[in-house]
Write an enzyme that holds these catalytic residues in place. Structure first.
Site, PDB file in Angstrom:
ATOM      1  N   CYS A 152       4.245   1.151   4.063  1.00  0.00           N
ATOM      2  CA  CYS A 152       4.784   0.101   3.595  1.00  0.00           C
ATOM      3  C   CYS A 152       5.798  -0.648   3.870  1.00  0.00           C
ATOM      4  O   CYS A 152       6.946  -0.273   3.694  1.00  0.00           O
ATOM      5  CB  CYS A 152       4.614   0.194   1.977  1.00  0.00           C
ATOM      6  SG  CYS A 152       5.205  -1.272   1.001  1.00  0.00           S
ATOM      7  N   CYS A 188       8.064  -2.199   1.360  1.00  0.00           N
ATOM      8  CA  CYS A 188       8.989  -1.481   0.538  1.00  0.00           C
ATOM      9  C   CYS A 188       9.914  -0.695   1.305  1.00  0.00           C
ATOM     10  O   CYS A 188      10.823  -0.640   0.766  1.00  0.00           O
ATOM     11  CB  CYS A 188       8.012  -0.356   0.090  1.00  0.00           C
ATOM     12  SG  CYS A 188       6.244  -0.615  -0.646  1.00  0.00           S
ATOM     13  N   ASP A 189       9.805  -0.224   2.499  1.00  0.00           N
ATOM     14  CA  ASP A 189      10.834   0.551   3.369  1.00  0.00           C
ATOM     15  C   ASP A 189      11.397  -0.212   4.413  1.00  0.00           C
ATOM     16  O   ASP A 189      12.492   0.496   4.998  1.00  0.00           O
ATOM     17  CB  ASP A 189       9.748   1.862   3.624  1.00  0.00           C
ATOM     18  CG  ASP A 189       9.231   2.460   2.472  1.00  0.00           C
ATOM     19  OD1 ASP A 189       9.827   2.216   1.568  1.00  0.00           O
ATOM     20  OD2 ASP A 189       8.149   3.026   2.767  1.00  0.00           O
TER      21      ASP A 189
END
Ligand code: NAP
Length: 309
Positions: A133, A136-137
């Protein structure tokens, strides 16, 4: 026990659109939305191809809006995973842990999940340098070299997005040809921070507590070398989330729900009164808008079924 009209399992664009239609049809749907609600758009950044948003919209924002819209018309939500189903009888049963819910119809919209390479170190280092992701990261890789694995639209999108943070993005793909659409591929190719490495397979991800590199092998020459990266984003497609439904409704060879089983119902499965929509039954289009459209069809099919039974 309260016998509901519709239980919807899953809360991506398909499930939530089904909920909007079912709720506006006064069917009081129950959505078992899962602990990770909202589906794959929760892991995406800018959505530029959902009609109605000329300037684009962030994936999580779009899903929040869809959920509010469904709630506004009386959808009930359970924020947990469905753990068991029995779709054999006229009254369908869905469990969340020990709690049983019953309904005359069920809409399956559990979507699909990110596929992994299957390397031992990939799961060991997941969340410690390995990710599926970018949204997200990506932030954790500011000024660091990273790699994106895959040759589809997801890989191109993630690679482009990650250039906002990373010092360098290697796009590692196992073939010479790309599955990605021309526009996405061209965008990645014209990004000077992205370097393409083709005909190359990932043999291992290296590192003890975090990623320090990847061992990659050129499939044409057989040469193996180390690529120094501190992050690895795996973007190699998805697997349908259908484990819960095995043995209950017909699935195809890849595990996707087979629809169009009932005459005149586009979303009908092999069991009367059970409908499916979105990525759980679609390995061809896989778009938020086609998922939403199929969610609408499933709700209308379920409504028609309820009226005629
Ligand atoms: P995809 O199109 O199925 O592509 C998966 C890629 O991963 C392929 O290049 C495949 O290589 C590679 N791959 C699969 N298994 C692998 C393995 N074990 N090792 C190494 N490589 C592997 O998946 P996707 O990119 O997630 O896209 C899915 C759908 O969503 C598509 O329809 C796409 O258009 C859509 N999408 C759209 C957007 C957008 O419009 N903004 C963004 C993302 C996704 P091979 O080609 O060799 O099989």
């Amino acid at each position: 026990m309260d016998i509901r009209n519709i239980i919807i399992v899953g809360s991506g664009p398909a499930g939530l659109t089904a909920a909007v239609y079912a709720a506006r049809g006064e069917l009081k749907p129950l959505v078992i939305e899962g602990y990770q609600s909202g589906g794959q758009l929760m892991l995406t950044t800018e959505v530029e191809n959902f009609p109605g948003f000329s300037k684009g919209i962030m994936g999580p924002e779009l899903m929040k809006e869809m959920r509010s819209q469904a709630e506004r018309f009386g959808t009930e939500f359970i924020t947990a995973d469905a753990t068991k189903v029995d779709l054999s009888g006229e009254i369908k049963k869905v469990w969340v842990g020990d709690t049983e819910y019953q309904a005359k119809t069920v809409i399956v919209s559990t979507g699909a999940s990110a596929r992994l390479l299957g390397l031992k170190n990939e799961s060991r280092l997941m969340g410690r340098g390995v990710s599926t992701c970018a949204t997200c990261d990506g932030f954790f890789f500011k000024d660091k070299p990273i790699a994106v694995i895959g040759g589809g639209d997801s890989a191109m999108e993630e690679a482009n997005f990650l250039t906002r943070f990373a010092s360098k993005v290697y796009l590692v793909h196992r073939r010479e040809e790309f599955r990605a659409s021309k526009i996405m591929l061209d965008r990645a190719r014209s990004n000077s921070k992205i370097e393409f490495i083709t005909n190359t397979e990932v043999e291992d991800i290296l590192g003890d507590d975090g990623v320090v590199g990847m061992s990659i092998k050129n499939s044409k020459t057989g040469d193996t070398r180390q690529l120094d990266v501190e992050g690895v984003f795996v973007a190699i497609g998805h697997t349908p989330n259908t484990k819960l439904f095995e043995g209950q409704i017909d699935l195809d060879d890849h595990g996707y729900v087979q629809t169009k089983a009932q005459k005149s119902e586009v979303s009908g499965t092999s069991k009367a009164g059970v409908f499916a929509c979105g990525d759980v039954q679609d390995k061809r289009y896989r778009q938020a808008i086609t998922a939403a459209g199929s969610g609408c069809a499933a709700a209308l099919d379920a409504e028609h079924y309820l009226n005629s039974h």
